[in-house]
Design a protein around this motif. Structure first.
Motif, PDB file in Angstrom:
ATOM      1  N   UNK A  96       0.972  -1.352   0.063  1.00 29.93           N
ATOM      2  CA  UNK A  96      -0.017   0.078   0.081  1.00 29.93           C
ATOM      3  C   UNK A  96       1.241   1.455   0.425  1.00 29.93           C
ATOM      4  N   UNK A  97       1.729   1.305  -0.947  1.00 24.57           N
ATOM      5  CA  UNK A  97       2.213   3.053  -0.259  1.00 24.57           C
ATOM      6  C   UNK A  97       1.324   4.205  -0.814  1.00 24.57           C
ATOM      7  N   UNK A  98       0.253   4.109  -1.443  1.00 21.07           N
ATOM      8  CA  UNK A  98      -0.161   5.326  -0.930  1.00 21.07           C
ATOM      9  C   UNK A  98      -0.539   5.448  -0.145  1.00 21.07           C
ATOM     10  N   UNK A  99      -1.037   4.458   0.771  1.00 19.40           N
ATOM     11  CA  UNK A  99      -1.141   4.597   1.888  1.00 19.40           C
ATOM     12  C   UNK A  99      -0.209   4.763   2.914  1.00 19.40           C
ATOM     13  N   UNK A 100       0.961   4.736   2.517  1.00 19.82           N
ATOM     14  CA  UNK A 100       2.108   4.947   3.393  1.00 19.82           C
ATOM     15  C   UNK A 100       2.260   5.931   3.599  1.00 19.82           C
ATOM     16  N   UNK A 101       2.348   6.994   2.296  1.00 19.64           N
ATOM     17  CA  UNK A 101       2.661   8.572   1.968  1.00 19.64           C
ATOM     18  C   UNK A 101       2.032   9.357   2.711  1.00 19.64           C
ATOM     19  N   UNK A 102       0.410   8.546   3.141  1.00 25.25           N
ATOM     20  CA  UNK A 102      -0.764   9.347   3.614  1.00 25.25           C
ATOM     21  C   UNK A 102      -0.323   9.948   5.087  1.00 25.25           C
ATOM     22  N   UNK A 103       0.174   8.363   5.482  1.00 24.46           N
ATOM     23  CA  UNK A 103       0.594   8.099   6.664  1.00 24.46           C
ATOM     24  C   UNK A 103       1.280   8.982   6.757  1.00 24.46           C
ATOM     25  N   UNK A 104       2.749   8.742   6.728  1.00 23.90           N
ATOM     26  CA  UNK A 104       3.536  10.074   6.554  1.00 23.90           C
ATOM     27  C   UNK A 104       3.151  11.623   6.798  1.00 23.90           C
ATOM     28  N   UNK A 105       2.088  11.489   5.748  1.00 28.25           N
ATOM     29  CA  UNK A 105       2.070  12.886   6.130  1.00 28.25           C
ATOM     30  C   UNK A 105       1.078  13.817   7.345  1.00 28.25           C
ATOM     31  N   UNK A 106       0.155  13.072   7.196  1.00 28.15           N
ATOM     32  CA  UNK A 106      -0.682  13.410   8.979  1.00 28.15           C
ATOM     33  C   UNK A 106       0.082  12.888   9.615  1.00 28.15           C
ATOM     34  N   UNK A 107       1.518  12.400   9.940  1.00 27.94           N
ATOM     35  CA  UNK A 107       2.198  12.484  10.855  1.00 27.94           C
ATOM     36  C   UNK A 107       3.111  13.594  11.310  1.00 27.94           C
ATOM     37  N   UNK A 108       2.845  14.241   9.911  1.00 29.91           N
ATOM     38  CA  UNK A 108       4.315  15.580   9.806  1.00 29.91           C
ATOM     39  C   UNK A 108       2.793  16.751  10.174  1.00 29.91           C
ATOM     40  N   UNK A 109       1.511  16.198   9.949  1.00 33.73           N
ATOM     41  CA  UNK A 109       0.925  17.426  10.236  1.00 33.73           C
ATOM     42  C   UNK A 109       0.348  17.442  11.327  1.00 33.73           C
ATOM     43  N   UNK A 110       0.255  16.236  12.733  1.00 31.46           N
ATOM     44  CA  UNK A 110       0.832  15.748  13.872  1.00 31.46           C
ATOM     45  C   UNK A 110       1.480  16.783  14.666  1.00 31.46           C
ATOM     46  N   UNK A 111       2.454  16.407  13.815  1.00 37.13           N
ATOM     47  CA  UNK A 111       3.898  16.987  15.398  1.00 37.13           C
ATOM     48  C   UNK A 111       3.499  18.415  14.312  1.00 37.13           C
ATOM     49  N   UNK A 112       3.156  19.060  13.288  1.00 36.09           N
ATOM     50  CA  UNK A 112       3.663  20.614  12.795  1.00 36.09           C
ATOM     51  C   UNK A 112       2.248  21.500  13.653  1.00 36.09           C
ATOM     52  N   UNK A 113       1.388  20.876  14.352  1.00 36.95           N
ATOM     53  CA  UNK A 113      -0.442  21.009  14.369  1.00 36.95           C
ATOM     54  C   UNK A 113       0.636  21.431  16.193  1.00 36.95           C
ATOM     55  N   UNK A 114       0.878  20.346  16.384  1.00 35.51           N
ATOM     56  CA  UNK A 114       1.808  20.164  18.226  1.00 35.51           C
ATOM     57  C   UNK A 114       2.215  21.877  18.471  1.00 35.51           C
ATOM     58  N   UNK A 115       3.472  21.530  17.375  1.00 38.73           N
ATOM     59  CA  UNK A 115       4.793  22.307  17.295  1.00 38.73           C
ATOM     60  C   UNK A 115       4.728  23.059  16.634  1.00 38.73           C
ATOM     61  N   UNK A 116       3.928  24.201  16.320  1.00 45.03           N
ATOM     62  CA  UNK A 116       4.209  25.038  14.608  1.00 45.03           C
ATOM     63  C   UNK A 116       5.347  25.493  14.269  1.00 45.03           C
TER      64      UNK A 116
END
Length: 668
Positions: free
Chosen positions: A294-314
């Motif tokens: 599932x390569x597209x899910x891997x990328x989607x998960x990575x982007x969701x992780x980055x978004x979470x980190x940037x919302x936690x500490x902008x």
């Protein structure tokens, strides 16, 4: 005024215009170099170096972060969505995915960005202790992830990914984009050459940002302006890029978790935390997303992780934060929009906290991203219904026990001792709650509709786990300060992850450990048969190629993957459904009907005299392999024809329609 003063003034007055007159020449030279460099690298067959230059160039323009790791990760987070949007242009301009055109465009955008912002490339800040910790954790996790793939040949590598069989259609879309030179949904007529008419619309409208990015990377890696002629070469690149997507996921989670931990976390406690998260990524459920193909899910998960980190500490620069969050939303939409509701909610949390509705630039950004954000969901509207959520799939069952432990541990670390007073902890905890709420919503719908949870619920649990691992960065502030006690806390958890897996963590060992020690092999024989068939008939030879050499699953995988590597899947879909070992038992009559209905002749590959899969009575099948001492390739009814006998019977009856190849599988 004295002559000296007057002279000084004269020199000063004339020097400023001279500097200003040289500035346009400098920018013109920069734009010229932006196109000259790709031309040189292409002539040297070194286009892959441009990828490094682009990432380094964008990292040099970042001002919202100071560290080396920070700038690179933020640059990658921005580049993927930007490439997805730029792909709309690349798909229609005459040069398509040519490395010189794409590379020149990317470097020109960087020069233009520097011109408009007044920024010049600047070196990152000094390498800090927490950078070393992140490098150690990421390097170790990457080495473990690479090991199963580096030590195998193409058949072995592909074999790890094909049991989920979704990988065949992901390759089909990647290869289609590479060959037509752009998004499949912008080339509807061309897509009919690669998929049957009843599937072509669904395949070409599938979220394809990941596949498009893979196609662009493939052109740069091979320094070519076209897709590879040899389908096995394209498949090899695709396998490595799938692994790269998993490595990107690990980097995104570890970086975001360190962001949640904050700058005050000591290196010792941060190292223990990063080690536990790394173990969870490879020995827990995230690695199953990789080996399920599932390569597209891997990328989607990575982007969701980055978004979470940037919302936690902008980011420190509000403009960069706004641009990055907006781009991440577009990236999630183009890669795996199942995660788009979570991503929009998290972006909304940050927007509310920053009171962005008061800022005109925020409204401008919202207008600019609206079209690309909605493009893929609208194209894929037929598959975005509630009915789609009830369809089965090949995702492995998620470890419920480990997921519950992770959620509890994360919330404890973020909430303890008034932790919610810190905005970073509060937003990270909110991310976990939102992800759990999304998974609970999908589970509730499925339980009401079909009475059980299925495929897409497992996907939402993957999101819960990844967001939870980002929030686990809070553990770095909850561990003991000294090294021995800190590692004594995380080591039992890591050992438990390595030791077992399964629905309730009851099946030893974990999938990651099986993968690392070569117990998890997938179907390398099926992959090698597909490669053999493709190399014998690279374009299919004007026929549908069907593997009957061995056991049912091996044959099924080989026929399916050979068809996509031969660019022949438009004839293979009916055979894919028919050869499925879980489908209705097969008879000689149904095989004959399939041959007669095929729009092209059929070529059967045979080898094992004992191989069989046909039965006499599909309602009450008798299986030879159920008897002791019988090879598993003898799956059919002992009274029915073997695979070789069935192929010879049809070839004698329909000589213009059937051809037989007596092949020798690579492992014989």
């Amino acid at each position: 005024m004295t002559a000296v003063t007057s002279g000084g003034n004269t020199v000063t007055a004339s020097a400023a215009p001279a500097r200003r007159s040289r500035a346009p020449l400098g920018w013109l030279a920069a734009f010229a170099l932006a196109w000259l460099l790709p031309l040189v690298t292409h002539l040297l067959h070194a286009d892959v170096l441009l990828l490094v230059v682009v990432v380094a160039g964008l990292a040099g323009l970042q001002r919202g972060t100071a560290g080396w790791f920070d700038r690179v990760v933020v640059s990658l987070a921005q580049l993927f969505p930007a490439l997805c949007v730029a792909g709309l242009l690349f798909s229609v301009w005459p040069w398509h995915l040519h490395p010189v055109a794409v590379g020149g465009f990317a470097l020109s955008v960087l020069v233009l960005l520097s011109l408009l912002t007044g920024r010049r490339p600047a070196r990152p800040g000094r390498w800090r202790a927490r950078d070393w910790v992140l490098a150690a954790g990421f390097g170790g996790a990457t080495a473990v992830a690479l090991e199963p793939f580096v030590l195998r040949d193409l058949g072995g590598r592909l074999g790890l990914l094909i049991p989920g069989e979704d990988m065949s259609r992901h390759f089909l879309l990647f290869d289609m984009i590479g060959r037509v030179g752009g998004y499949a949904f912008l080339n509807p007529e061309e897509s009919l050459r690669y998929a049957p008419a009843d599937l072509a619309e669904g395949i070409r409208n599938y979220p394809q940002g990941t596949h498009f990015s893979f196609a662009v990377l493939d052109h740069f890696i091979r320094s070519s302006d076209t897709a590879a002629v040899d389908g096995t070469v394209s498949m090899d690149v695709m396998v490595w890029l799938c692994l790269a997507a998993f490595v990107f996921l690990m980097l995104a989670v570890l970086w975001s978790a360190r962001r949640v931990a904050g700058a005050g976390a000591s290196p010792v406690r941060l190292l223990a935390t990063v080690g536990l998260i790394s173990a969870w990524l490879f020995f827990g459920d995230p690695v199953t997303v990789l080996i399920s193909g599932y390569p597209n899910e891997l990328v989607g998960l990575a982007l969701a992780a980055l978004l979470t980190g940037l919302v936690a500490r902008p980011l420190a620069d509000r403009g960069e934060q706004l641009a990055t969050v907006a781009l991440l939303l577009v990236g999630v939409s183009f890669s795996y929009h199942l995660f788009l509701p979570y991503s929009v909610a998290m972006a909304g949390v940050w927007a509310w906290q920053e009171r962005l509705w008061r800022r005109p630039v925020a409204w401008l950004v919202a207008v600019l991203i609206a079209a690309p954000l909605l493009l893929t969901p609208l194209l894929n509207a037929k598959a975005a219904s509630g009915y789609q959520l009830t369809l089965p799939g090949t995702a492995r069952t998620t470890d419920r026990a480990a997921a519950l432990v992770l959620i509890a541990l994360v919330l404890f670390c973020l909430i303890r001792r008034g932790g919610l007073r810190a905005p970073g902890n509060r937003n990270a905890a909110l991310g976990v709650v939102l992800a759990v709420a999304m998974a609970a919503t999908v589970a509730t719908y499925q339980l009401i509709a079909i009475g059980r949870t299925i495929y897409y619920f497992e996907k939402t649990l993957h999101l819960v786990i990844v967001v939870g691992l980002v929030g686990l960065g809070g553990l770095a502030r909850a561990l003991p300060r000294r090294a021995v006690p800190a590692f004594a806390v995380v080591l039992p958890l890591a050992v438990a992850l390595v030791a077992a897996g399964g629905r309730w963590h009851h099946q030893p060992p974990s999938v990651g450990l099986r993968l690392a020690v070569a117990l998890e092999r997938g179907s390398p024989d099926g992959a090698r048969d597909a490669i053999l068939m493709t190399r014998m008939f690279p374009d299919g030879g004007g026929m549908m190629n069907v593997d009957l050499m061995s056991s049912p699953y091996r044959n099924w995988y080989a026929s399916t993957y050979a068809s996509v590597m031969q660019r022949n899947y438009r004839y293979a879909q009916v055979w894919y459904l028919w050869q499925d070992p879980l489908a209705r038992p097969k008879t000689l009559e149904t095989l004959e009907a399939l041959v007669l209905d095929s729009p092209v002749p059929v070529r059967f590959f045979v080898f094992d005299p004992e191989a069989s899969f046909l039965v006499l009575d599909p309602d009450h099948p008798s299986r030879a392999s159920a008897q002791p001492g019988v090879t598993r390739s003898a799956y059919g009814d002992p009274a029915a024809k073997s695979n070789i006998e069935a192929a010879e019977h049809l070839a004698a009856k329909y000589p213009e329609k059937v051809q037989i190849v007596h092949a020798v599988p690579p492992n014989r």
